[in-house]
Design a protein around this motif. Structure first.
Motif, PDB file in Angstrom:
ATOM      1  N   GLU A 184      -0.066  41.749  33.948  1.00 54.10           N
ATOM      2  CA  GLU A 184       0.913  41.720  32.748  1.00 54.10           C
ATOM      3  C   GLU A 184       1.555  40.528  32.689  1.00 54.10           C
ATOM      4  O   GLU A 184       2.205  40.006  31.687  1.00 54.10           O
ATOM      5  N   LEU A 185       2.225  39.995  33.997  1.00 56.61           N
ATOM      6  CA  LEU A 185       3.074  39.006  33.869  1.00 56.61           C
ATOM      7  C   LEU A 185       2.470  37.594  33.851  1.00 56.61           C
ATOM      8  O   LEU A 185       3.217  36.804  33.536  1.00 56.61           O
ATOM      9  N   THR A 186       1.297  37.433  33.826  1.00 56.85           N
ATOM     10  CA  THR A 186       0.442  36.107  33.654  1.00 56.85           C
ATOM     11  C   THR A 186       0.950  35.226  32.547  1.00 56.85           C
ATOM     12  O   THR A 186       1.353  34.284  32.682  1.00 56.85           O
ATOM     13  N   TRP A 187       0.765  35.766  31.413  1.00 54.39           N
ATOM     14  CA  TRP A 187       0.894  35.196  30.398  1.00 54.39           C
ATOM     15  C   TRP A 187       2.249  34.940  29.848  1.00 54.39           C
ATOM     16  O   TRP A 187       2.684  33.817  29.545  1.00 54.39           O
ATOM     17  N   PRO A 188       3.490  35.597  30.092  1.00 58.72           N
ATOM     18  CA  PRO A 188       4.678  35.384  29.855  1.00 58.72           C
ATOM     19  C   PRO A 188       4.962  34.201  30.880  1.00 58.72           C
ATOM     20  O   PRO A 188       6.133  33.313  30.356  1.00 58.72           O
ATOM     21  N   VAL A 189       4.622  34.355  31.907  1.00 59.06           N
ATOM     22  CA  VAL A 189       5.029  33.291  32.957  1.00 59.06           C
ATOM     23  C   VAL A 189       4.507  31.875  32.615  1.00 59.06           C
ATOM     24  O   VAL A 189       5.231  30.811  32.661  1.00 59.06           O
ATOM     25  N   ILE A 190       3.062  31.809  32.168  1.00 54.78           N
ATOM     26  CA  ILE A 190       2.638  30.713  31.749  1.00 54.78           C
ATOM     27  C   ILE A 190       3.352  30.163  30.391  1.00 54.78           C
ATOM     28  O   ILE A 190       3.711  28.983  30.355  1.00 54.78           O
ATOM     29  N   ARG A 191       3.831  30.999  29.521  1.00 52.31           N
ATOM     30  CA  ARG A 191       4.456  30.654  28.389  1.00 52.31           C
ATOM     31  C   ARG A 191       5.753  29.970  28.465  1.00 52.31           C
ATOM     32  O   ARG A 191       6.163  29.220  28.122  1.00 52.31           O
ATOM     33  N   SER A 192       6.362  30.380  29.839  1.00 51.34           N
ATOM     34  CA  SER A 192       7.798  30.151  30.068  1.00 51.34           C
ATOM     35  C   SER A 192       7.659  28.750  30.661  1.00 51.34           C
ATOM     36  O   SER A 192       8.458  27.790  30.527  1.00 51.34           O
ATOM     37  N   VAL A 193       6.586  28.269  31.355  1.00 56.37           N
ATOM     38  CA  VAL A 193       6.568  27.270  32.091  1.00 56.37           C
ATOM     39  C   VAL A 193       5.920  26.035  31.322  1.00 56.37           C
ATOM     40  O   VAL A 193       6.319  24.950  31.259  1.00 56.37           O
ATOM     41  N   ALA A 194       4.863  26.611  30.405  1.00 56.47           N
ATOM     42  CA  ALA A 194       4.267  25.671  29.500  1.00 56.47           C
ATOM     43  C   ALA A 194       4.352  26.039  28.069  1.00 56.47           C
ATOM     44  O   ALA A 194       3.293  26.834  27.854  1.00 56.47           O
ATOM     45  N   PRO A 195       5.379  25.973  27.387  1.00 55.48           N
ATOM     46  CA  PRO A 195       5.259  26.793  26.136  1.00 55.48           C
ATOM     47  C   PRO A 195       4.230  26.239  24.961  1.00 55.48           C
ATOM     48  O   PRO A 195       3.978  27.087  24.270  1.00 55.48           O
ATOM     49  N   GLY A 196       3.688  25.160  25.166  1.00 54.25           N
ATOM     50  CA  GLY A 196       2.438  24.910  24.219  1.00 54.25           C
ATOM     51  C   GLY A 196       1.286  25.324  24.618  1.00 54.25           C
ATOM     52  O   GLY A 196       0.005  24.904  23.913  1.00 54.25           O
ATOM     53  N   ALA A 197       1.130  25.796  25.821  1.00 60.92           N
ATOM     54  CA  ALA A 197      -0.261  26.290  26.312  1.00 60.92           C
ATOM     55  C   ALA A 197      -1.005  27.319  25.457  1.00 60.92           C
ATOM     56  O   ALA A 197      -0.470  28.243  24.769  1.00 60.92           O
ATOM     57  N   ASP A 198      -2.328  27.186  25.208  1.00 63.00           N
ATOM     58  CA  ASP A 198      -3.053  28.067  24.522  1.00 63.00           C
ATOM     59  C   ASP A 198      -3.169  29.639  25.374  1.00 63.00           C
ATOM     60  O   ASP A 198      -3.087  29.517  26.478  1.00 63.00           O
ATOM     61  N   LYS A 199      -3.115  30.455  24.493  1.00 64.66           N
ATOM     62  CA  LYS A 199      -3.215  31.730  25.493  1.00 64.66           C
ATOM     63  C   LYS A 199      -4.446  32.000  26.096  1.00 64.66           C
ATOM     64  O   LYS A 199      -4.324  32.817  27.103  1.00 64.66           O
ATOM     65  N   LEU A 200      -5.461  31.385  26.124  1.00 63.77           N
ATOM     66  CA  LEU A 200      -6.458  31.377  27.060  1.00 63.77           C
ATOM     67  C   LEU A 200      -6.189  30.748  28.426  1.00 63.77           C
ATOM     68  O   LEU A 200      -6.866  31.249  29.404  1.00 63.77           O
ATOM     69  N   ALA A 201      -5.008  29.974  28.534  1.00 63.78           N
ATOM     70  CA  ALA A 201      -4.605  29.760  29.760  1.00 63.78           C
ATOM     71  C   ALA A 201      -4.505  31.015  30.780  1.00 63.78           C
ATOM     72  O   ALA A 201      -4.561  30.950  32.004  1.00 63.78           O
TER      73      ALA A 201
END
Length: 356
Positions: free
Chosen positions: A178-195
């Motif tokens: 559950e934390l994977t996407w929030p962490v990615i979004r905080s580190v790389a705000p422009g990342a696609d959700k597929l990340a």
């Protein structure tokens, strides 16, 4: 030719079903047979989650055989790497030379087919860049996830020495998912959700569920015949409902149904044995890894060289037949010799016994 695992031969049958599910969605196999056929076809995407549970079960079984970590990880690596390298490199070169069209995910992200792309795939690190994670075969995204959990699961197995600790491990990997996407979004705000979709941390529950299956089958609970029969019927029923009626969270339901069937299956039932251990499923399950990897490339070659995209029941049958032939050849020429080599090494090596 057919791999035999004693009282877990049925797992080979489950692998065959999972591989056929993936081929079904890539060919639209049953989409013309009404809404149930469309549901079954669409749910083919969940075959990979069954593979994840089976992989967790297999890792627990092999790691607990008394090998030290280097021996274990070497065997797991060479179980998947040679065929993966061969098919990925072949597909990469075909794309570069224009022999096959750029896969859909490559087109979506305008992916460059360069040395970086290939290197990230060959090092099983492609999940770190969502633009290339699924750009070559459209199924290869799952292999780096498996390799990640090959390294991580032994720690989980050694930690989860009791049912309570195993439950804690399940809760932790679910929280990590559950934390994977929030962490990615905080580190790389422009990342696609597929990340987040390609990240191994999203799928820990399925692998740990496989470990739980191994623990269950080794426990005294497995001696309760009535309980295991109930589990088997419940798992099979859940799978049918999830796939045919496409209810709820499909990946989770298919993963759970796979785990429940593994826990409840007993050889003592001739009906179930004929269903999951017939020679056709055991054969397809033995070469299921090749089926999974080669069918997208063969479909792409059919489109580019013959102008025909295998679709419907006939397309499914054609894709299954051609990938079966190719996978059988690759199994005899590549997979089996390598597996035999490491099995022979295991017989001659002195095992290091792990503490429970």
């Amino acid at each position: 030719m057919i791999k035999r695992y004693g009282d877990t031969d049925f797992v080979t049958g489950l692998r065959a079903i999972a591989a056929c599910m993936v081929i079904a969605i890539h060919t639209g196999a049953f989409r013309d047979l009404g809404w149930i056929g469309a549901n079954i076809t669409d749910m083919g995407r969940t075959g990979v989650y069954a593979f994840f549970v089976i992989a967790g079960f297999s890792v627990a079984a092999t790691f607990r055989q008394g090998q030290d970590f280097p021996v274990y990880i070497t065997r797991r690596f060479f179980r998947i790497a040679p065929l993966y390298f061969l098919v990925v490199i072949a597909a990469f070169l075909f794309i570069r030379q224009g022999v096959i069209e750029t896969p859909s995910w490559g087109e979506r992200f305008d992916t460059p087919y360069d040395a970086y792309n290939l290197l990230m795939h060959l090092t099983f690190l492609s999940f770190l860049d969502y633009r290339i994670a699924n750009s070559i075969l459209t199924v290869e995204w799952t292999l780096p996830i498996e390799v990640f959990w090959y390294f991580a699961l032994p720690g989980v197995i050694l930690f989860a020495r009791s049912w309570v600790l195993l439950a804690i491990a399940c809760a932790l990997v679910m929280a990590l998912s559950e934390l994977t996407w929030p962490v990615i979004r905080s580190v790389a705000p422009g990342a696609d959700k597929l990340a987040a979709h390609w990240m191994p941390t999203r799928y820990g529950f399925y692998f740990v569920a496989g470990v739980a299956c191994f623990r269950f089958r080794k426990s005294r609970l497995f001696d309760n015949v009535a309980l295991t029969r109930v589990l088997l019927l419940a798992g099979a029923g859940l799978f049918v409902v999830a796939v045919a009626f496409s209810v709820g969270n499909g990946p989770l339901l298919v993963g759970l149904s796979t785990a429940i069937v593994i826990c409840g299956y007993r050889i003592s039932s001739p009906a179930w044995k004929s269903l999951l251990e017939n020679r056709v499923l055991l054969f397809l399950g033995t070469i299921s890894y090749g089926l999974y990897l080669t069918h997208p490339l063969l479909i792409a070659l059919s489109v580019s060289q013959l102008g025909w995209h295998p679709s419907g029941l006939s397309g499914f049958a054609a894709a299954l037949a051609t990938s079966t032939l190719v996978s059988w050849i690759l199994f005899l020429g590549l997979e089996r010799p390598i597996n035999n080599y490491f099995r022979d090494r295991k017989r001659t090596a002195a095992p290091v016994i792990l503490k429970p």
